[in-house]
Enzyme design. Sequence first.
Site, PDB file in Angstrom:
ATOM      1  N   LYS A 153       0.833  -1.220   0.000  1.00 42.73           N
ATOM      2  CA  LYS A 153       0.000   0.000   0.000  1.00 42.73           C
ATOM      3  C   LYS A 153       0.860   1.259   0.000  1.00 42.73           C
ATOM      4  CE  LYS A 153      -2.189  -0.887   3.884  1.00 42.73           C
ATOM      5  NZ  LYS A 153      -1.481  -2.106   4.301  1.00 42.73           N
ATOM      6  N   ARG A 171      -9.337   0.847   8.966  1.00 43.83           N
ATOM      7  CA  ARG A 171      -8.881  -0.507   9.277  1.00 43.83           C
ATOM      8  C   ARG A 171      -9.937  -1.277  10.063  1.00 43.83           C
ATOM      9  NH1 ARG A 171      -2.911   0.612   9.111  1.00 43.83           N
ATOM     10  NH2 ARG A 171      -1.807  -1.338   9.379  1.00 43.83           N
ATOM     11  N   ARG A 179      12.064  -5.827   5.527  1.00 47.04           N
ATOM     12  CA  ARG A 179      11.986  -4.372   5.324  1.00 47.04           C
ATOM     13  C   ARG A 179      12.975  -3.627   6.238  1.00 47.04           C
ATOM     14  NH1 ARG A 179       5.820  -2.354   4.931  1.00 47.04           N
ATOM     15  NH2 ARG A 179       5.770  -2.554   7.167  1.00 47.04           N
ATOM     16  N   ARG A 209      11.709  -1.660  11.667  1.00 46.46           N
ATOM     17  CA  ARG A 209      10.602  -1.221  12.526  1.00 46.46           C
ATOM     18  C   ARG A 209      10.323  -2.301  13.566  1.00 46.46           C
ATOM     19  NH1 ARG A 209       5.683   0.386   8.617  1.00 46.46           N
ATOM     20  NH2 ARG A 209       4.533  -0.574  10.310  1.00 46.46           N
ATOM     21  N   ARG A 262       0.002  -8.880  13.623  1.00 49.47           N
ATOM     22  CA  ARG A 262      -0.615  -7.862  12.752  1.00 49.47           C
ATOM     23  C   ARG A 262      -1.432  -8.521  11.644  1.00 49.47           C
ATOM     24  NH1 ARG A 262       4.170  -4.569  10.775  1.00 49.47           N
ATOM     25  NH2 ARG A 262       2.648  -3.176   9.836  1.00 49.47           N
TER      26      ARG A 262
END
Length: 217
Positions: free
Chosen positions: A13, A88, A127, A160, A171
Amino acid sequence: MNLILLGPPGAGKGTQAKMLIRKFGLPQISTGDILRAAVKEGTPMGIKAREFMDAGSLVPDSVVVGIVEERLAFSDCHRGYILDGFPRTVAQAESLSATLLSKGSDIDHVLALTVDKEELLLRITGRRTCKVCGVGYHTLYDPPTESGTCRACGGELYQRDDDREETMRRRLEVYDLQTSPLVNYYAERNLLRTVDGMGDMSEIQQKLVTIIESKQG
Ligand code: AMP
């Protein structure tokens, strides 16, 4: 033109939103980015949000809805915006549509990106972001320098906290439970367009652009 990008963490996204803002000249509104900035600054909202984010849970609707309402009032939103990571929950979607209705506005497209779970895990756990200039990398798909530093500025990279595997799995569960009902929610309102989010990012972007332009034209 008001767009929503929907999809699990790691679906692309943020990457697609960044490409679309260049193409259409609209601002990207990422609730995750706004919350992370508040955590970094140590604002009261950031302190409150942090415990939820670190646990891989959703920040309460009332907090996030407030953030978005404030942001939508900025002058750069008058031609439209790209919502990335919001709504969300169904409650957030309801509240967004009430806000838009009161302004005589509406959502034009909800673009849902679908990606296999194994691929999501691979994307998210690889990431990395530069501490200095904020450029994003991926250990496999877009690696930094051999010594693990930023190719652009030589800065140190970080992962992160909520991208670590355990939090990531949580998540994804939260997505299935709380966010995936939005797929039906927007399908019932004839706003949903689903795009395969696997594969080449520029091809995915082309599919998104075609959908957006087909409605504009
Ligand atoms: P993201 O960068 O979009 O993956 O968001 C990172 C984290 O911020 C999420 O795991 C949530 O804890 C929080 N967050 C971001 N957007 C929302 C939202 N719309 N509702 C609730 N929590 C959110």
